[in-house]
Design a protein around this motif. Structure first.
Motif, PDB file in Angstrom:
ATOM      1  N   ASP A 198       4.150  -5.671  -1.697  1.00 49.22           N
ATOM      2  CA  ASP A 198       4.486  -5.412   0.062  1.00 49.22           C
ATOM      3  C   ASP A 198       5.897  -3.683  -0.224  1.00 49.22           C
ATOM      4  O   ASP A 198       6.945  -4.328   0.193  1.00 49.22           O
ATOM      5  N   VAL A 199       5.452  -3.109  -0.381  1.00 48.17           N
ATOM      6  CA  VAL A 199       6.836  -1.869  -0.210  1.00 48.17           C
ATOM      7  C   VAL A 199       7.282  -2.078   1.218  1.00 48.17           C
ATOM      8  O   VAL A 199       8.350  -1.216   1.581  1.00 48.17           O
ATOM      9  N   ASN A 200       6.420  -1.589   1.833  1.00 48.34           N
ATOM     10  CA  ASN A 200       7.331  -1.968   2.907  1.00 48.34           C
ATOM     11  C   ASN A 200       7.346  -0.120   3.429  1.00 48.34           C
ATOM     12  O   ASN A 200       8.347  -0.509   3.955  1.00 48.34           O
ATOM     13  N   GLN A 201       6.386   0.288   3.152  1.00 47.00           N
ATOM     14  CA  GLN A 201       7.272   2.421   3.205  1.00 47.00           C
ATOM     15  C   GLN A 201       8.202   2.646   2.453  1.00 47.00           C
ATOM     16  O   GLN A 201       8.855   3.713   2.770  1.00 47.00           O
ATOM     17  N   CYS A 212       3.238   2.566  -9.048  1.00 46.63           N
ATOM     18  CA  CYS A 212       1.923   2.415  -8.991  1.00 46.63           C
ATOM     19  C   CYS A 212       1.360   1.538 -10.704  1.00 46.63           C
ATOM     20  O   CYS A 212       0.324   0.342 -10.609  1.00 46.63           O
ATOM     21  N   ARG A 213       2.396   2.923 -11.292  1.00 45.39           N
ATOM     22  CA  ARG A 213       0.906   2.939 -12.729  1.00 45.39           C
ATOM     23  C   ARG A 213       1.575   1.553 -13.720  1.00 45.39           C
ATOM     24  O   ARG A 213       0.995   0.378 -14.029  1.00 45.39           O
ATOM     25  N   ILE A 214       3.020   1.244 -13.362  1.00 43.60           N
ATOM     26  CA  ILE A 214       3.657   0.237 -14.197  1.00 43.60           C
ATOM     27  C   ILE A 214       3.080  -1.499 -13.147  1.00 43.60           C
ATOM     28  O   ILE A 214       3.266  -1.886 -14.142  1.00 43.60           O
ATOM     29  N   LEU A 215       3.356  -1.863 -11.966  1.00 42.17           N
ATOM     30  CA  LEU A 215       2.669  -2.400 -11.388  1.00 42.17           C
ATOM     31  C   LEU A 215       0.820  -2.705 -12.289  1.00 42.17           C
ATOM     32  O   LEU A 215       0.642  -4.136 -11.997  1.00 42.17           O
ATOM     33  N   GLY A 216       0.465  -1.500 -11.720  1.00 44.12           N
ATOM     34  CA  GLY A 216      -1.198  -1.949 -12.093  1.00 44.12           C
ATOM     35  C   GLY A 216      -1.247  -2.774 -13.814  1.00 44.12           C
ATOM     36  O   GLY A 216      -1.778  -3.195 -13.415  1.00 44.12           O
ATOM     37  N   ASP A 217      -0.504  -1.278 -14.544  1.00 45.30           N
ATOM     38  CA  ASP A 217      -0.797  -2.383 -15.891  1.00 45.30           C
ATOM     39  C   ASP A 217      -0.206  -3.592 -16.670  1.00 45.30           C
ATOM     40  O   ASP A 217       0.264  -4.206 -17.647  1.00 45.30           O
ATOM     41  N   ASN A 218       1.182  -4.514 -15.238  1.00 53.76           N
ATOM     42  CA  ASN A 218       1.308  -5.246 -15.816  1.00 53.76           C
ATOM     43  C   ASN A 218       0.812  -6.655 -14.797  1.00 53.76           C
ATOM     44  O   ASN A 218       1.114  -7.794 -14.823  1.00 53.76           O
ATOM     45  N   GLY A 219      -0.415  -6.254 -14.279  1.00 49.95           N
ATOM     46  CA  GLY A 219      -1.465  -7.357 -13.726  1.00 49.95           C
ATOM     47  C   GLY A 219      -1.720  -7.572 -12.145  1.00 49.95           C
ATOM     48  O   GLY A 219      -1.823  -8.272 -11.957  1.00 49.95           O
ATOM     49  N   ILE A 220      -0.472  -6.883 -11.588  1.00 46.93           N
ATOM     50  CA  ILE A 220      -0.167  -6.094  -9.421  1.00 46.93           C
ATOM     51  C   ILE A 220      -1.546  -6.660  -9.757  1.00 46.93           C
ATOM     52  O   ILE A 220      -1.664  -5.057  -9.900  1.00 46.93           O
ATOM     53  N   ASP A 221      -2.106  -7.483  -9.061  1.00 50.87           N
ATOM     54  CA  ASP A 221      -3.252  -6.931  -8.338  1.00 50.87           C
ATOM     55  C   ASP A 221      -3.650  -6.450  -7.371  1.00 50.87           C
ATOM     56  O   ASP A 221      -4.467  -5.500  -6.803  1.00 50.87           O
ATOM     57  N   LEU A 222      -2.227  -5.768  -5.934  1.00 46.00           N
ATOM     58  CA  LEU A 222      -2.889  -5.296  -5.056  1.00 46.00           C
ATOM     59  C   LEU A 222      -1.425  -4.532  -5.342  1.00 46.00           C
ATOM     60  O   LEU A 222      -0.248  -4.940  -4.564  1.00 46.00           O
ATOM     61  N   ILE A 223      -1.220  -3.320  -4.089  1.00 48.36           N
ATOM     62  CA  ILE A 223       0.331  -2.747  -3.165  1.00 48.36           C
ATOM     63  C   ILE A 223      -0.263  -2.168  -2.418  1.00 48.36           C
ATOM     64  O   ILE A 223      -0.805  -2.435  -2.132  1.00 48.36           O
ATOM     65  N   GLU A 224       0.706  -3.282  -0.829  1.00 45.51           N
ATOM     66  CA  GLU A 224       0.538  -2.796  -0.392  1.00 45.51           C
ATOM     67  C   GLU A 224       1.720  -1.320   0.764  1.00 45.51           C
ATOM     68  O   GLU A 224       2.945  -1.422   0.332  1.00 45.51           O
ATOM     69  N   GLN A 225       1.625  -0.794   1.698  1.00 49.58           N
ATOM     70  CA  GLN A 225       2.131   0.147   1.496  1.00 49.58           C
ATOM     71  C   GLN A 225       3.076   0.880   1.131  1.00 49.58           C
ATOM     72  O   GLN A 225       3.879   0.812   1.780  1.00 49.58           O
ATOM     73  N   MET A 247      -3.307  -0.813  -0.803  1.00 52.55           N
ATOM     74  CA  MET A 247      -4.000  -1.449   1.253  1.00 52.55           C
ATOM     75  C   MET A 247      -2.940  -0.573   2.081  1.00 52.55           C
ATOM     76  O   MET A 247      -1.801  -0.250   1.539  1.00 52.55           O
ATOM     77  N   ALA A 248      -2.927  -0.097   3.348  1.00 50.73           N
ATOM     78  CA  ALA A 248      -2.619   0.951   3.946  1.00 50.73           C
ATOM     79  C   ALA A 248      -1.984  -0.975   5.145  1.00 50.73           C
ATOM     80  O   ALA A 248      -3.041  -1.486   5.629  1.00 50.73           O
ATOM     81  N   ASP A 249      -1.087  -1.261   5.756  1.00 53.73           N
ATOM     82  CA  ASP A 249      -0.353  -1.751   6.365  1.00 53.73           C
ATOM     83  C   ASP A 249       0.226  -1.317   7.507  1.00 53.73           C
ATOM     84  O   ASP A 249      -0.564  -1.620   9.032  1.00 53.73           O
ATOM     85  N   GLU A 250       1.488  -0.166   7.668  1.00 52.38           N
ATOM     86  CA  GLU A 250       1.695  -0.437   8.652  1.00 52.38           C
ATOM     87  C   GLU A 250       1.077   1.222   9.009  1.00 52.38           C
ATOM     88  O   GLU A 250       1.128   2.212  10.528  1.00 52.38           O
ATOM     89  N   SER A 251       0.413   2.056   8.247  1.00 52.96           N
ATOM     90  CA  SER A 251      -0.270   3.035   8.798  1.00 52.96           C
ATOM     91  C   SER A 251      -1.060   2.829   9.956  1.00 52.96           C
ATOM     92  O   SER A 251      -1.896   4.077  10.371  1.00 52.96           O
ATOM     93  N   ILE A 252      -1.713   1.566   9.727  1.00 52.57           N
ATOM     94  CA  ILE A 252      -2.592   1.135  11.097  1.00 52.57           C
ATOM     95  C   ILE A 252      -1.926   0.593  12.098  1.00 52.57           C
ATOM     96  O   ILE A 252      -1.686  -0.642  12.573  1.00 52.57           O
TER      97      ILE A 252
END
Ligand code: MUC
Ligand code: MG
Length: 373
Positions: A198-201, A212-225, A247-252
């Protein structure tokens, strides 16, 4: 038959210690401040709710103090004398007279649901149409700020079978250091756990594209805000290009925000939070928008105590699909309870009571002790 009336509304600020500092991109929590709502009705029944936020004004538009003030000066007066059993009419009255204030409204709606459930002998989940499950998978947030400590904490959670999904709070540090921290934790836990961030914006689009590309390529399942809630174009582009779902968090901040995010294709998962939609019924409207749009769901938290956590849980157990589970661990971050029986966490799940209302009773002595004087 004369209606049962709302007689009295109280908002009580409660400061509780946490088990350790909880580090988010915008704020480090050294304690948590709950706002407890009590709604007394003319039939002698009292409903309880919670309007809790994170970090004063660091996270959202309402602070504990503004929530209490707005209930004391405006929202409470609108409800006193109204039919306690007609929650549609009560919430409509609030929405007509008061813009926003979803945290305050969420606590009030929860308390009205709790009272009505106690009155009818039904759990809140049944007032919301009926549950399709009795428990919810719960993620844990690793947010000590220290890689070795976080790995140790995760290992302990796996050992005691309390959590097998971990959310890492990043964004406060330099991006490459944050990526190193996340990847080290994922490598230590391997396939035994789902690791998410969760990056909190905190990032801008240029940083987020690469990260996000590096995180996805290293097995991270979800990236929040990953980026600012107001950068809609950036969110759409990231949602199209990131190898890990966004995933949208603060956006909602409202049900309407959820509709426009879904229409724009700006996220593939929504974090559902009762506080940011205006209550357990309001959050289900966001869930329905998501379901219709093919957006997956996650049960979010504002790190509420037992009352806000179970108000959320009663809504989430009614959902058809909760693909990404929940993070309803707020009570576990606190060292103290203000209810007589703490929510039960077992086998990676939170159990949702089948007793009337939310299934909780205030511990008056402890509440009085921790209430802000
Ligand atoms: C957030 O932004 O999601 C939820 C869990 C946690 O650790 O922080 C919160 C807020
Ligand atoms: Mg978040």
């Amino acid at each position: 038959m004369s209606p049962i009336l709302i007689e009295r509304i109280q908002a009580i600020i409660v400061d509780l210690p946490t088990i350790r500092p909880h580090k988010l991109a915008m704020h480090t929590m050294q304690q948590q401040t709950l706002v407890i709502i009590r709604v007394r009705c003319s039939d002698g029944i009292e409903g309880i709710g919670e309007s809790t936020t994170i970090g004063g004004l660091a996270y959202g538009n309402e602070s504990p103090e503004s929530i209490k003030q707005n209930i004391d000066s405006h929202l409470g007066a609108l409800l006193v004398g109204q039919d306690a059993a007609n929650i549609n009419a009560a919430m409509l009255r609030l929405d007509k007279a008061a813009k926003g204030n979803t945290f305050a409204k969420s606590g009030l709606e929860s308390a009205l649901l709790d009272a009505q459930g106690k009155r009818l002998g039904l759990p809140v989940s049944e007032l919301l149409g009926g549950r399709v499950r009795d428990s919810l998978e719960v993620a844990w947030t690793l947010a000590s700020g220290d890689t070795a400590k976080d790995i140790e904490e995760a290992e302990r959670m796996l050992d005691i079978r309390r959590h097998r999904i971990f959310k890492l709070k990043i964004g406060a540090g330099e991006v490459n250091a944050d990526l190193k921290h996340v990847i080290a934790i994922k490598q230590a836990l391997g396939e035994r756990a789902s690791v998410r961030v969760d990056v909190n914006q905190a990032w801008d689009e240029s940083v987020a594209m690469r990260a996000c590309r590096i995180l996805g390529d290293n097995g991270i399942d979800l990236i929040e805000q990953p980026i600012s809630r107001i950068n809609r174009g950036g969110q759409i582009r990231l949602n199209q290009r990131s190898p890990a779902p966004i995933m949208a968090d603060e956006s909602i901040e409202s049900v309407e925000d959820a509709f426009s995010l879904a229409a724009d294709g700006a996220a593939s998962i929504f974090a559902l939070k009762i506080a940011k939609n205006g209550g357990p019924r309001a959050v289900l409207r966001t869930a329905q928008i998501a379901e219709a749009a093919g957006v997956a769901l996650y049960g979010g938290t504002m790190l509420e105590g037992a009352i806000g956590t179970l108000a959320s849980a009663h809504a989430f157990v009614t959902l058809n699909k909760l693909t990404w589970g929940t993070e309803l661990f707020g009570p576990l971050l606190l060292t103290e309870e203000i209810v007589t029986e703490a929510p039960v966490y077992r086998d990676f799940q939170l159990e949702v009571p089948r007793t009337p209302g939310l299934g909780l009773t205030l511990d008056e002595e402890r509440l009085a002790f921790f209430a802000r004087k």
